[in-house]
Design a protein around this motif. Structure first.
Motif, PDB file in Angstrom:
ATOM      1  N   ILE A  47      51.791  40.334  44.910  1.00 55.33           N
ATOM      2  CA  ILE A  47      50.673  40.124  45.839  1.00 55.33           C
ATOM      3  C   ILE A  47      50.459  41.377  46.693  1.00 55.33           C
ATOM      4  N   PHE A  48      49.199  41.776  46.819  1.00 50.51           N
ATOM      5  CA  PHE A  48      48.838  42.955  47.611  1.00 50.51           C
ATOM      6  C   PHE A  48      48.005  42.510  48.817  1.00 50.51           C
ATOM      7  N   ASP A  49      48.428  42.924  50.015  1.00 50.42           N
ATOM      8  CA  ASP A  49      47.638  42.639  51.226  1.00 50.42           C
ATOM      9  C   ASP A  49      46.451  43.586  51.331  1.00 50.42           C
ATOM     10  N   GLU A  50      46.596  44.736  50.709  1.00 52.56           N
ATOM     11  CA  GLU A  50      45.478  45.694  50.699  1.00 52.56           C
ATOM     12  C   GLU A  50      44.960  45.781  49.264  1.00 52.56           C
ATOM     13  N   THR A  51      43.645  45.691  49.117  1.00 49.61           N
ATOM     14  CA  THR A  51      43.067  45.677  47.770  1.00 49.61           C
ATOM     15  C   THR A  51      43.345  46.990  47.050  1.00 49.61           C
ATOM     16  N   PRO A  52      43.970  46.951  45.879  1.00 45.44           N
ATOM     17  CA  PRO A  52      44.192  48.190  45.131  1.00 45.44           C
ATOM     18  C   PRO A  52      42.878  48.923  44.866  1.00 45.44           C
ATOM     19  N   ALA A  53      42.958  50.247  44.850  1.00 46.16           N
ATOM     20  CA  ALA A  53      41.750  51.079  44.774  1.00 46.16           C
ATOM     21  C   ALA A  53      40.882  50.747  43.556  1.00 46.16           C
ATOM     22  N   PHE A  54      41.494  50.431  42.427  1.00 48.84           N
ATOM     23  CA  PHE A  54      40.673  50.228  41.227  1.00 48.84           C
ATOM     24  C   PHE A  54      39.815  48.964  41.315  1.00 48.84           C
ATOM     25  N   LEU A  55      40.097  48.094  42.291  1.00 49.75           N
ATOM     26  CA  LEU A  55      39.298  46.876  42.448  1.00 49.75           C
ATOM     27  C   LEU A  55      38.118  47.074  43.404  1.00 49.75           C
ATOM     28  N   ARG A  56      38.012  48.291  43.967  1.00 53.22           N
ATOM     29  CA  ARG A  56      36.912  48.536  44.919  1.00 53.22           C
ATOM     30  C   ARG A  56      35.678  49.031  44.196  1.00 53.22           C
ATOM     31  N   LYS A  57      35.317  48.361  43.146  1.00 58.40           N
ATOM     32  CA  LYS A  57      34.092  48.680  42.395  1.00 58.40           C
ATOM     33  C   LYS A  57      33.592  47.391  41.755  1.00 58.40           C
ATOM     34  N   SER A  58      32.346  47.454  41.288  1.00 53.18           N
ATOM     35  CA  SER A  58      31.757  46.293  40.627  1.00 53.18           C
ATOM     36  C   SER A  58      32.386  46.122  39.237  1.00 53.18           C
ATOM     37  N   PRO A  59      32.585  44.922  38.740  1.00 58.65           N
ATOM     38  CA  PRO A  59      32.261  43.629  39.339  1.00 58.65           C
ATOM     39  C   PRO A  59      33.380  43.039  40.188  1.00 58.65           C
ATOM     40  N   TYR A  60      34.535  43.759  40.303  1.00 56.42           N
ATOM     41  CA  TYR A  60      35.653  43.194  41.064  1.00 56.42           C
ATOM     42  C   TYR A  60      35.280  43.005  42.545  1.00 56.42           C
ATOM     43  N   ALA A  61      34.617  44.042  43.112  1.00 53.34           N
ATOM     44  CA  ALA A  61      34.350  44.016  44.552  1.00 53.34           C
ATOM     45  C   ALA A  61      33.577  42.749  44.933  1.00 53.34           C
ATOM     46  N   GLU A  62      32.596  42.364  44.097  1.00 51.34           N
ATOM     47  CA  GLU A  62      31.816  41.157  44.385  1.00 51.34           C
ATOM     48  C   GLU A  62      32.675  39.902  44.172  1.00 51.34           C
ATOM     49  N   TYR A  63      33.423  39.900  43.087  1.00 48.27           N
ATOM     50  CA  TYR A  63      34.189  38.693  42.729  1.00 48.27           C
ATOM     51  C   TYR A  63      35.283  38.394  43.753  1.00 48.27           C
ATOM     52  N   PHE A  64      35.944  39.463  44.234  1.00 46.65           N
ATOM     53  CA  PHE A  64      37.065  39.251  45.159  1.00 46.65           C
ATOM     54  C   PHE A  64      36.658  39.418  46.624  1.00 46.65           C
ATOM     55  N   ALA A  65      35.351  39.542  46.902  1.00 41.41           N
ATOM     56  CA  ALA A  65      34.880  39.677  48.287  1.00 41.41           C
ATOM     57  C   ALA A  65      35.355  38.473  49.103  1.00 41.41           C
ATOM     58  N   GLY A  66      35.913  38.739  50.269  1.00 43.16           N
ATOM     59  CA  GLY A  66      36.362  37.645  51.146  1.00 43.16           C
ATOM     60  C   GLY A  66      37.771  37.176  50.847  1.00 43.16           C
ATOM     61  N   CYS A  67      38.434  37.747  49.854  1.00 40.22           N
ATOM     62  CA  CYS A  67      39.837  37.395  49.573  1.00 40.22           C
ATOM     63  C   CYS A  67      40.737  38.334  50.375  1.00 40.22           C
ATOM     64  N   PRO A  68      41.520  37.809  51.313  1.00 42.06           N
ATOM     65  CA  PRO A  68      42.377  38.697  52.104  1.00 42.06           C
ATOM     66  C   PRO A  68      43.503  39.324  51.286  1.00 42.06           C
ATOM     67  N   ARG A  69      43.870  38.688  50.187  1.00 45.42           N
ATOM     68  CA  ARG A  69      44.949  39.223  49.345  1.00 45.42           C
ATOM     69  C   ARG A  69      44.579  39.048  47.876  1.00 45.42           C
ATOM     70  N   VAL A  70      45.164  39.864  47.039  1.00 43.05           N
ATOM     71  CA  VAL A  70      45.000  39.671  45.588  1.00 43.05           C
ATOM     72  C   VAL A  70      46.381  39.748  44.940  1.00 43.05           C
ATOM     73  N   ALA A  71      46.513  39.048  43.838  1.00 46.40           N
ATOM     74  CA  ALA A  71      47.746  39.123  43.043  1.00 46.40           C
ATOM     75  C   ALA A  71      47.419  39.784  41.708  1.00 46.40           C
ATOM     76  N   LEU A  72      48.167  40.808  41.371  1.00 42.00           N
ATOM     77  CA  LEU A  72      48.099  41.351  40.012  1.00 42.00           C
ATOM     78  C   LEU A  72      49.135  40.601  39.190  1.00 42.00           C
ATOM     79  N   CYS A  73      48.782  40.289  37.958  1.00 41.33           N
ATOM     80  CA  CYS A  73      49.689  39.462  37.169  1.00 41.33           C
ATOM     81  C   CYS A  73      49.641  39.835  35.690  1.00 41.33           C
ATOM     82  N   ALA A  74      50.738  39.547  35.001  1.00 40.39           N
ATOM     83  CA  ALA A  74      50.808  39.740  33.553  1.00 40.39           C
ATOM     84  C   ALA A  74      51.624  38.586  32.987  1.00 40.39           C
TER      85      ALA A  74
END
Ligand code: SF4
Length: 206
Positions: A47-74
């Protein structure tokens, strides 16, 4: 886990339309049972409290807008299921195709179930390649998550993962959001959409 959904999802992955003949239904059930018996599910997340840089573009930026945290997973079903599918390709190709679809359905369902621990306020899992996002962003996930040791997943220079029944994605935490087709390249000629459903939630009809 809802196993009736699993059969429906497997049928959809197979491109089945309408009523499925009993013999096909039995084969799907048998392959789902086989997939469940040999799966070695592994899931790793961070879990990342700060959005990883690669997610600061479309379409991620719109999809994750308003999410205070994101989880990267495999996640993966392991190597055994790949081996079974490969062997069946030589001896019983029809069953191999059904087992492949059943394994895909099972991996999605087990991952969905695992992600319930992120809480009800979470987005659907979003994997690079969805909605017009660059599929090569899977490298960003691997670079930040390093899932190889815990899951046994390897990322090949081609960008493919082995075992083949593996995925890598992102879950937004703190806000509910369902996946959309976005800028998917298949949008204009998509048979899923023509049928009022989608590739990522084939059991749901709009
Ligand atoms: S349902 Fe069709 S248009 Fe939507 S993401 Fe899947 S393939 Fe693309």
């Amino acid at each position: 886990m809802n196993f009736s959904d699993l059969a429906a999802r497997t049928n959809r992955y197979l491109g089945a339309r309408g009523e499925v003949p009993p013999a096909c239904g039995e084969l799907v059930e048998a392959c789902l049972a086989e997939a469940r018996a040999v799966q070695r599910f592994r899931y790793v997340s961070r879990i990342f409290d700060e959005t990883p840089a690669f997610l600061r573009k479309s379409p991620y930026a719109e999809y994750f807008a308003g999410c205070p945290r994101v989880a990267l997973c495999a996640m993966t079903l392991g190597a055994e299921i790949d081996l079974r599918i490969r062997r069946l390709m030589r001896s019983d190709p029809a069953r191999a195709v059904v087992l492949d679809a059943a394994a895909s359905a099972l991996l999605e369902a087990m991952s969905d179930e695992y992600e319930e621990r992120f809480g009800a306020a979470r987005t659907d899992r979003f994997c690079p390649g969805y909605g017009g996002s660059p599929s090569e962003d899977v490298r960003e996930i691997f670079a930040l998550l390093r899932p190889e040791k815990e899951t046994g997943i390897a990322l090949l220079p081609s960008g493919l993962m082995v075992p083949q029944k593996s995925m890598a994605g992102i879950v937004g935490i703190g806000r509910r959001a369902e996946r959309r087709c976005g800028d998917c390249a298949a949008k204009e000629h998509c048979t899923w959409k023509e049928e009022g459903t989608t590739c990522f939630a084939p059991e749901k009809r709009s």
